[in-house]
Design a protein around this motif. Structure first.
Motif, PDB file in Angstrom:
ATOM      1  N   ASP A   9       0.824  -1.007   0.082  1.00 12.52           N
ATOM      2  CA  ASP A   9       0.078   0.102  -0.102  1.00 12.52           C
ATOM      3  C   ASP A   9       0.800   1.306  -0.060  1.00 12.52           C
ATOM      4  OD1 ASP A   9      -2.316  -1.688   0.081  1.00 12.52           O
ATOM      5  OD2 ASP A   9      -2.144  -1.741   2.203  1.00 12.52           O
ATOM      6  N   ARG A  10       0.466   2.246  -0.873  1.00 14.80           N
ATOM      7  CA  ARG A  10       0.977   3.651  -0.595  1.00 14.80           C
ATOM      8  C   ARG A  10       0.742   4.293   0.987  1.00 14.80           C
ATOM      9  NH1 ARG A  10       3.350   4.770  -5.401  1.00 14.80           N
ATOM     10  NH2 ARG A  10       2.710   3.871  -7.242  1.00 14.80           N
ATOM     11  N   THR A  11       1.716   4.203   1.541  1.00  9.44           N
ATOM     12  CA  THR A  11       1.426   4.724   2.883  1.00  9.44           C
ATOM     13  C   THR A  11       2.170   5.981   3.527  1.00  9.44           C
ATOM     14  OG1 THR A  11       2.998   3.113   3.994  1.00  9.44           O
ATOM     15  CG2 THR A  11       0.656   2.540   4.020  1.00  9.44           C
ATOM     16  N   ILE A  12       3.375   6.228   2.537  1.00  5.44           N
ATOM     17  CA  ILE A  12       4.340   7.159   2.713  1.00  5.44           C
ATOM     18  C   ILE A  12       3.969   8.505   2.149  1.00  5.44           C
ATOM     19  CG2 ILE A  12       6.659   7.844   2.524  1.00  5.44           C
ATOM     20  CD1 ILE A  12       7.328   5.040   2.518  1.00  5.44           C
ATOM     21  N   GLY A  13       3.610   9.344   2.739  1.00  7.28           N
ATOM     22  CA  GLY A  13       3.364  10.692   2.491  1.00  7.28           C
ATOM     23  C   GLY A  13       4.510  11.920   2.558  1.00  7.28           C
ATOM     24  N   PHE A  14       4.170  12.968   2.763  1.00  8.71           N
ATOM     25  CA  PHE A  14       5.208  13.989   2.884  1.00  8.71           C
ATOM     26  C   PHE A  14       5.959  13.820   4.202  1.00  8.71           C
ATOM     27  CE2 PHE A  14       6.600  18.235   4.350  1.00  8.71           C
ATOM     28  CZ  PHE A  14       7.394  18.587   3.395  1.00  8.71           C
ATOM     29  N   LEU A  15       4.906  13.805   5.372  1.00  9.06           N
ATOM     30  CA  LEU A  15       5.762  14.023   6.830  1.00  9.06           C
ATOM     31  C   LEU A  15       6.182  12.589   6.992  1.00  9.06           C
ATOM     32  CD1 LEU A  15       3.016  15.674   8.827  1.00  9.06           C
ATOM     33  CD2 LEU A  15       5.078  16.538   8.338  1.00  9.06           C
ATOM     34  N   TYR A  16       5.689  11.645   6.756  1.00  8.75           N
ATOM     35  CA  TYR A  16       6.454  10.081   6.972  1.00  8.75           C
ATOM     36  C   TYR A  16       7.686  10.225   6.178  1.00  8.75           C
ATOM     37  CZ  TYR A  16       2.934   7.830   9.603  1.00  8.75           C
ATOM     38  OH  TYR A  16       1.830   7.275  10.428  1.00  8.75           O
ATOM     39  N   GLY A  17       7.707  10.613   4.877  1.00 10.05           N
ATOM     40  CA  GLY A  17       8.736  10.580   4.109  1.00 10.05           C
ATOM     41  C   GLY A  17       9.969  11.540   4.639  1.00 10.05           C
ATOM     42  N   ILE A  18       9.582  12.643   5.157  1.00 12.10           N
ATOM     43  CA  ILE A  18      10.594  13.630   5.884  1.00 12.10           C
ATOM     44  C   ILE A  18      11.164  13.031   7.091  1.00 12.10           C
ATOM     45  CG2 ILE A  18      10.638  15.744   7.198  1.00 12.10           C
ATOM     46  CD1 ILE A  18      10.922  16.472   4.459  1.00 12.10           C
ATOM     47  N   PHE A  19      10.420  12.343   7.784  1.00  9.37           N
ATOM     48  CA  PHE A  19      10.805  11.709   9.107  1.00  9.37           C
ATOM     49  C   PHE A  19      11.769  10.498   8.843  1.00  9.37           C
ATOM     50  CE2 PHE A  19       6.972  13.751  11.458  1.00  9.37           C
ATOM     51  CZ  PHE A  19       7.805  14.669  11.970  1.00  9.37           C
ATOM     52  N   MET A  20      11.331   9.720   7.691  1.00  9.12           N
ATOM     53  CA  MET A  20      12.337   8.562   7.281  1.00  9.12           C
ATOM     54  C   MET A  20      13.460   9.005   6.846  1.00  9.12           C
ATOM     55  SD  MET A  20      11.269   5.547   5.000  1.00  9.12           S
ATOM     56  CE  MET A  20      11.484   6.139   3.299  1.00  9.12           C
ATOM     57  N   GLN A  21      13.463  10.115   6.107  1.00  2.00           N
ATOM     58  CA  GLN A  21      14.824  10.203   5.306  1.00  2.00           C
ATOM     59  C   GLN A  21      15.712  11.008   6.413  1.00  2.00           C
ATOM     60  OE1 GLN A  21      15.165   9.514   1.661  1.00  2.00           O
ATOM     61  NE2 GLN A  21      15.637  11.696   1.521  1.00  2.00           N
ATOM     62  N   VAL A  22      15.118  12.007   7.219  1.00  3.79           N
ATOM     63  CA  VAL A  22      16.127  12.633   8.407  1.00  3.79           C
ATOM     64  C   VAL A  22      16.562  11.765   9.250  1.00  3.79           C
ATOM     65  CG1 VAL A  22      15.870  14.511  10.082  1.00  3.79           C
ATOM     66  CG2 VAL A  22      15.017  14.928   7.998  1.00  3.79           C
ATOM     67  N   GLY A  23      15.622  10.695   9.702  1.00  3.67           N
ATOM     68  CA  GLY A  23      16.225   9.819  10.702  1.00  3.67           C
ATOM     69  C   GLY A  23      17.298   8.814  10.386  1.00  3.67           C
ATOM     70  N   MET A  24      17.148   8.581   8.799  1.00  7.59           N
ATOM     71  CA  MET A  24      18.255   7.637   8.261  1.00  7.59           C
ATOM     72  C   MET A  24      19.526   8.503   7.920  1.00  7.59           C
ATOM     73  SD  MET A  24      16.120   4.878   5.937  1.00  7.59           S
ATOM     74  CE  MET A  24      17.876   4.033   5.780  1.00  7.59           C
ATOM     75  N   ILE A  25      19.544   9.749   7.897  1.00 10.57           N
ATOM     76  CA  ILE A  25      20.685  10.295   7.391  1.00 10.57           C
ATOM     77  C   ILE A  25      21.239  10.843   8.737  1.00 10.57           C
ATOM     78  CG2 ILE A  25      21.741  12.686   6.490  1.00 10.57           C
ATOM     79  CD1 ILE A  25      19.267  12.476   4.373  1.00 10.57           C
ATOM     80  N   ILE A  26      20.820  11.195   9.531  1.00  5.84           N
ATOM     81  CA  ILE A  26      21.464  11.737  10.863  1.00  5.84           C
ATOM     82  C   ILE A  26      21.476  10.370  11.701  1.00  5.84           C
ATOM     83  CG2 ILE A  26      21.125  12.948  13.142  1.00  5.84           C
ATOM     84  CD1 ILE A  26      19.549  14.979  11.351  1.00  5.84           C
ATOM     85  N   GLY A  27      22.682  10.100  11.836  1.00  2.00           N
ATOM     86  CA  GLY A  27      22.983   8.868  12.902  1.00  2.00           C
ATOM     87  C   GLY A  27      23.675   9.179  13.984  1.00  2.00           C
ATOM     88  N   SER A  28      24.148   8.128  14.439  1.00  2.00           N
ATOM     89  CA  SER A  28      24.629   8.401  15.936  1.00  2.00           C
ATOM     90  C   SER A  28      26.116   9.289  15.903  1.00  2.00           C
ATOM     91  CB  SER A  28      24.971   6.897  16.494  1.00  2.00           C
ATOM     92  OG  SER A  28      25.784   6.226  15.750  1.00  2.00           O
ATOM     93  N   GLY A  29      26.565   9.280  14.674  1.00  2.00           N
ATOM     94  CA  GLY A  29      27.983   9.900  14.711  1.00  2.00           C
ATOM     95  C   GLY A  29      27.915  11.176  14.834  1.00  2.00           C
ATOM     96  N   ILE A  30      27.040  11.895  14.802  1.00  2.00           N
ATOM     97  CA  ILE A  30      26.865  13.471  15.171  1.00  2.00           C
ATOM     98  C   ILE A  30      26.794  13.575  16.883  1.00  2.00           C
ATOM     99  CG2 ILE A  30      24.176  13.608  15.429  1.00  2.00           C
ATOM    100  CD1 ILE A  30      26.901  16.165  13.910  1.00  2.00           C
ATOM    101  N   PHE A  31      26.370  12.423  17.513  1.00  2.00           N
ATOM    102  CA  PHE A  31      26.534  12.619  18.825  1.00  2.00           C
ATOM    103  C   PHE A  31      28.007  12.000  19.283  1.00  2.00           C
ATOM    104  CE2 PHE A  31      22.125  12.022  18.028  1.00  2.00           C
ATOM    105  CZ  PHE A  31      21.545  13.202  18.764  1.00  2.00           C
ATOM    106  N   ILE A  32      28.593  11.097  18.591  1.00  2.00           N
ATOM    107  CA  ILE A  32      29.713  10.543  19.251  1.00  2.00           C
ATOM    108  C   ILE A  32      31.043  11.054  18.456  1.00  2.00           C
ATOM    109  CG2 ILE A  32      30.870   8.234  19.335  1.00  2.00           C
ATOM    110  CD1 ILE A  32      28.155   6.908  18.793  1.00  2.00           C
TER     111      ILE A  32
END
Length: 481
Positions: free
Chosen positions: A16-39
């Motif tokens: 099913d097509r479940t990914i809209g604008f907000l879900y897409g933003i959160f998924m992309q941002v969450g996958m790009i920003i990893g733990s490295g920026i903290f460590i």
């Protein structure tokens, strides 16, 4: 063979097509920003040689990543199938490069990266409980194995549930970074800018080290192609993919710049380079030891969010490859009720559990970077080739030809830098990649069909039918592309 389905399950089985604008933003941002920026966001600073040049490199890497993401946005709106790198290589440059990417992704890239992320999550989750003692390695492994089982369960149970969890974790990650940025802004507002003096002084840098700074920076931005892996589940992909890509990279670039500026405002370059966890050192210098215990929890949540997204997108690659006859057919099938690619979700789990139990997989990570950037460069080169070979192909979103050409040169330049910085790792990565050539020659014909004898194929079909019954999965009955 199709497992028996109840009346309420009579609708066609598809993703099913479940990914809209907000879900897409959160998924992309969450996958790009990893733990490295903290460590350890110190790789760029170490090779850039100064605070000013380091911040410029972070900005330039964000721009270069945007060039690549825009190239992938054109491919994603032109080729409406999921699978990202794999399907783009297959449609532009042919089946062999696509299969080699699939091979190296399955053998080292995805399992080793995810194993390290889960082990890091286990380590930082338990630090607060065991402090000041060392965390038992067995406890880290057990927690990592429980965590991957949780991630697989959520992604297999419901795509919508997975997207909601990813969104919550992305918000928590951005909130933690916003607090770091806020403290840094307050520090600068009080006139504490002494560490920005002589910001472009490169007296301590080594000649030729700037490309290595770009190497570290581009690695921190990796993950911007995650939405392309699930194109068939994106609502109105011709509009959503380009908008989400531009918005998410803008958010990440600004966040990276401000977070690193905050670190540099509070800590000296030597403190940043010498710290095992920069965010924790930052918290100890500004908020005290009581608040520094929160940092390991932020790192753990960051790891969990990134791995949740990675495990959401990666199985789609193997599902599409199976649909193209480059992988066993069982992995192209979808659960009749859950509407998730259940077999593909379970594919990586045994390998991940074995790697986590072994524990020491950092050597494999070193072999991943060269093949990764090489294939990303090939995808961009494939876009250039497709534009020349098929100029009349409908393209809802189109970028100037110079964009994929420039980005392809940058990616191949990163690989070339590896010859200078880590030739042994690059050579091993190349050998692992090329080991897929005899597998391709032995198992597949030019059209992607199995080259095995008829008797073996019939046996494989029987095994597939039994697994269908066991997992309640069927081939996709209605396509989204």
């Amino acid at each position: 063979m199709k497992p028996q389905r109840h009346a309420e399950e009579a609708s066609p089985v598809r993703l099913d097509r479940t990914i809209g604008f907000l879900y897409g933003i959160f998924m992309q941002v969450g996958m790009i920003i990893g733990s490295g920026i903290f460590i350890s966001p110190s790789g760029v600073l170490r090779h850039a040689g100064s605070v000013g040049w380091a911040l410029l490199v972070w900005l330039a890497c964000g721009f270069l990543s945007l060039l690549g993401a825009l190239s992938y946005a054109e491919l994603g709106t032109t080729i409406r199938q999921s699978g990202s790198h794999y399907i783009y290589l297959r449609e532009t440059l042919g089946t062999l490069p696509a299969f080699l990417f699939l091979w190296v992704e399955f053998i080292i890239v995805r399992p080793s990266i995810m194993a390290v992320v889960f082990l890091s999550m286990g380590q930082y989750s338990l630090e607060a409980l065991y402090s000041p003692c060392a965390v038992p390695r067995v406890a880290v492994k057990l927690l990592a194995m429980v965590s991957i089982s949780f991630v697989v369960f959520v992604n297999t149970w419901s795509s919508t549930l997975s997207l909601r969890v990813q969104s919550c974790l992305s918000v928590s990650k951005l909130a933690a970074l916003a607090s770091i940025i806020g403290v840094g802004v307050a520090h600068v507002a009080r006139g504490r800018t002494e560490y920005f003096e002589n910001a472009f002084d490169t007296a301590d840098s080594r000649p030729g080290s700037l490309p290595l700074a770009f190497y570290s920076g581009m690695f921190a931005y990796s993950g911007w192609a995650s939405l392309n892996a699930v194109t068939e589940e994106v609502k109105r992909p011709e509009r959503t993919i380009p908008v989400v890509i531009c918005a998410s990279l803008a958010i990440v670039t600004v966040t990276y710049l401000l977070a690193n500026a905050a670190y540099c405002a509070v800590l000296t370059p030597s403190q940043i380079l010498g710290s095992a966890a920069v965010a924790q050192t930052f918290a100890e210098n500004t908020l005290g030891n009581a608040f520094s215990t929160i940092v390991p929890l932020c790192v753990a949540l960051s790891c969990l969010g990134g791995s949740m997204g990675s495990y959401f997108t990666s199985p789609r690659l193997f599902m599409v490859a199976s649909r193209q006859r480059h992988w066993p057919s069982i992995f192209s099938m979808i659960h009749v009720r859950r509407r998730t690619p259940c077999p593909a979700m379970l594919l990586l789990l045994p390998l991940l559990l074995c790697l986590m139990w072994l524990g020491d997989v950092h050597a494999l990570i070193n072999y991943c970077s060269g093949p990764q950037w090489f294939f990303v460069g090939l995808v961009s080169l494939g876009l250039v080739y497709q534009r020349v070979r098929r100029p009349d192909l409908p393209r809802p979103f189109k970028v100037p030809l110079a964009v994929p050409a420039l980005f392809s040169c940058c990616c191949l330049g990163i690989v070339a830098c590896s010859v200078y910085s880590s030739p042994a790792n690059l050579g091993m990565g190349a050998l692992i990649t090329l080991s897929g050539v005899p597998v391709y020659a032995a198992c597949l014909t030019e059209r992607g069909r199995s080259a095995w004898p008829e008797r073996v194929r019939r046996r494989a079909e029987w095994i597939t039918q039994e697994l269908q019954l066991l997992m309640e999965v069927v081939p996709q009955e209605e396509t989204n592309y």
